[in-house]
Enzyme design. Sequence first.
Site, PDB file in Angstrom:
ATOM      1  N   LYS A 129       2.080 -28.465  26.922  1.00 41.18           N
ATOM      2  CA  LYS A 129       0.543 -28.276  26.843  1.00 41.18           C
ATOM      3  C   LYS A 129       0.496 -26.958  25.919  1.00 41.18           C
ATOM      4  O   LYS A 129       1.312 -26.268  26.061  1.00 41.18           O
ATOM      5  CB  LYS A 129       0.236 -28.020  28.218  1.00 41.18           C
ATOM      6  CG  LYS A 129      -0.028 -29.295  29.106  1.00 41.18           C
ATOM      7  CD  LYS A 129      -0.890 -28.826  30.287  1.00 41.18           C
ATOM      8  CE  LYS A 129      -1.224 -29.864  31.074  1.00 41.18           C
ATOM      9  NZ  LYS A 129      -0.247 -30.524  31.967  1.00 41.18           N
ATOM     10  N   SER A 148       9.770 -20.147  30.752  1.00 40.51           N
ATOM     11  CA  SER A 148      10.270 -20.883  32.124  1.00 40.51           C
ATOM     12  C   SER A 148      11.528 -21.148  32.090  1.00 40.51           C
ATOM     13  O   SER A 148      12.149 -21.225  31.209  1.00 40.51           O
ATOM     14  CB  SER A 148       9.458 -22.381  32.021  1.00 40.51           C
ATOM     15  OG  SER A 148       9.789 -23.100  32.889  1.00 40.51           O
ATOM     16  N   ALA A 149      12.083 -20.935  33.245  1.00 36.13           N
ATOM     17  CA  ALA A 149      13.589 -21.282  33.686  1.00 36.13           C
ATOM     18  C   ALA A 149      13.804 -22.708  33.115  1.00 36.13           C
ATOM     19  O   ALA A 149      14.805 -23.327  33.120  1.00 36.13           O
ATOM     20  CB  ALA A 149      13.952 -21.075  34.793  1.00 36.13           C
ATOM     21  N   ASP A 150      12.755 -23.565  33.012  1.00 32.00           N
ATOM     22  CA  ASP A 150      13.210 -25.129  32.263  1.00 32.00           C
ATOM     23  C   ASP A 150      13.702 -24.946  31.164  1.00 32.00           C
ATOM     24  O   ASP A 150      14.638 -25.767  30.766  1.00 32.00           O
ATOM     25  CB  ASP A 150      11.672 -25.775  32.144  1.00 32.00           C
ATOM     26  CG  ASP A 150      11.166 -26.126  33.236  1.00 32.00           C
ATOM     27  OD1 ASP A 150      11.471 -25.868  34.390  1.00 32.00           O
ATOM     28  OD2 ASP A 150      10.115 -26.669  33.101  1.00 32.00           O
ATOM     29  N   ASP A 181       7.091 -14.297  30.309  1.00 31.33           N
ATOM     30  CA  ASP A 181       6.994 -15.166  30.939  1.00 31.33           C
ATOM     31  C   ASP A 181       7.430 -16.670  30.205  1.00 31.33           C
ATOM     32  O   ASP A 181       6.919 -17.292  29.417  1.00 31.33           O
ATOM     33  CB  ASP A 181       5.623 -15.688  31.724  1.00 31.33           C
ATOM     34  CG  ASP A 181       5.450 -16.591  32.582  1.00 31.33           C
ATOM     35  OD1 ASP A 181       6.511 -17.514  32.573  1.00 31.33           O
ATOM     36  OD2 ASP A 181       4.580 -16.938  33.272  1.00 31.33           O
ATOM     37  N   GLU A 197      10.875 -35.591  39.189  1.00 31.59           N
ATOM     38  CA  GLU A 197      10.494 -34.243  39.742  1.00 31.59           C
ATOM     39  C   GLU A 197       9.386 -34.298  40.698  1.00 31.59           C
ATOM     40  O   GLU A 197       8.847 -35.264  40.851  1.00 31.59           O
ATOM     41  CB  GLU A 197       9.997 -33.234  38.876  1.00 31.59           C
ATOM     42  CG  GLU A 197       8.881 -33.470  37.888  1.00 31.59           C
ATOM     43  CD  GLU A 197       8.236 -32.309  37.581  1.00 31.59           C
ATOM     44  OE1 GLU A 197       7.968 -31.129  38.317  1.00 31.59           O
ATOM     45  OE2 GLU A 197       7.717 -32.214  36.357  1.00 31.59           O
TER      46      GLU A 197
HETATM   47  N1  PSU Z   1       3.741 -28.767  32.896  1.00 34.25           N
HETATM   48  C1  PSU Z   1       2.783 -29.884  33.022  1.00 34.25           C
HETATM   49  N2  PSU Z   1       2.822 -30.335  34.319  1.00 34.25           N
HETATM   50  C2  PSU Z   1       3.707 -29.771  35.408  1.00 34.25           C
HETATM   51  C3  PSU Z   1       4.358 -28.689  35.132  1.00 34.25           C
HETATM   52  C4  PSU Z   1       4.397 -28.312  33.852  1.00 34.25           C
HETATM   53  O1  PSU Z   1       2.208 -30.154  32.193  1.00 34.25           O
HETATM   54  O2  PSU Z   1       3.641 -30.292  36.450  1.00 34.25           O
HETATM   55  C5  PSU Z   1       5.436 -28.207  36.028  1.00 34.25           C
HETATM   56  C6  PSU Z   1       6.850 -28.751  36.123  1.00 34.25           C
HETATM   57  O3  PSU Z   1       7.554 -29.013  37.275  1.00 34.25           O
HETATM   58  C7  PSU Z   1       7.395 -27.625  35.359  1.00 34.25           C
HETATM   59  C8  PSU Z   1       6.921 -26.344  35.855  1.00 34.25           C
HETATM   60  O4  PSU Z   1       8.888 -27.603  35.409  1.00 34.25           O
HETATM   61  O5  PSU Z   1       5.630 -26.891  36.036  1.00 34.25           O
HETATM   62  C9  PSU Z   1       7.113 -25.331  35.294  1.00 34.25           C
HETATM   63  O6  PSU Z   1       6.634 -24.196  35.908  1.00 34.25           O
HETATM   64  P1  PSU Z   1       7.149 -22.584  35.271  1.00 34.25           P
HETATM   65  O7  PSU Z   1       5.970 -22.429  34.292  1.00 34.25           O
HETATM   66  O8  PSU Z   1       6.300 -21.822  36.404  1.00 34.25           O
HETATM   67  O9  PSU Z   1       8.488 -22.482  35.131  1.00 34.25           O
HETATM   68 MN    MN Z   2       7.107 -18.554  34.560  1.00 33.18          MN
END
Ligand code: PSU
Ligand code: MN
Length: 304
Positions: free
Chosen positions: A160, A141-143, A139, A26
């Site tokens: 984390k 994540s879309a992950d 909140d 990524e």
């Molecule tokens: N967690 C980490 N390092 C990162 C990310 C998450 O420890 O770099 C990044 C990754 O790209 C992950 C994104 O897909 O943050 C998630 O963001 P959000 O919580 O806004 O979906």
């Molecule tokens: Mn988010």
Amino acid sequence: MTHPMLSVTAEVADALRDGAPVVALESTIISHGMPYPQNVAMAREVEGIIREHGVVPATVAVLDGRPRIGLGADDLELLASHGDVAKVSVRDLPFVVARGTHGATTVAATMRLAALAGIRVFVTGGLGGVHRGAQQSFDVSADLTELGTTDVAVVSAGVKSILDIGLTLETLETLGVPVLAYGSDEFPSFFSRSSGHTAPMRVDTPAEVAAVMRAKWDLGIAGGLVIANPIPAEDEIPAEEIGGIIEQALADMDALGIHGKDATPYLLGRIVEITGGTSLTANIALVRNNARLGAAIAREYAAH
Ligand code: PSU
Ligand code: MN
């Protein structure tokens, strides 16, 4: 055969055509996850580790509106240092493509583009998940939703504890996503080998991971897999030590009113500041470790 909206490097396209192993990487971790210049050094080094294992690395990003699968040294430098690279999750992909701008892809967006290209293994540092307080903020994540639908195995060091790890694991269960802890009975928490949460499933070899990937997709169960690879013991920051630092970073974020897509990048940057860089050293070490495992899994998966 290549999707018409993707630009795939010749090296990656050849490997995919020949059924040779490829690992996706990524770019949000480069543009929004680590400071310059450690970010570009990490990106280059990780590609090198994957190559040393006989696997082709394919870092994913959107440059000038074009989704790219495989990047050159100048592209990595731009992503690491350019001031105007958007953080792109799946919902942001149409916007950066339509506008012709630059975007660094999150786990979710990288999975989607990797799958379009035909790549089945993806290495990162940490996944997004259910944020603490998501009962109020919504909140998530879309992950996680992407893992529920897109057929890519994602190697990470867990999540984390800026996130609610228990709720993240519950959500992955709901979405039908296998969570395989590698060589451990406990789900790891990025900086630490432990999290207080028992791993849903344990595997001990790359071949076992590849077998679970094949079984899942052969059964027609769509979506990804999480391979949670604990940080090496010599690089870990004990949970007691990092715990207080994460609490402070979360309190600072709330005081500043930061939320939404800015939350994760803020927290990652703040943890590096508070630890005076110790967390960055650990972060880079765990990405290296994930690159080694991801390459081995890609080789096993390609061998059958
Ligand atoms: N967690 C980490 N390092 C990162 C990310 C998450 O420890 O770099 C990044 C990754 O790209 C992950 C994104 O897909 O943050 C998630 O963001 P959000 O919580 O806004 O979906
Ligand atoms: Mn988010």
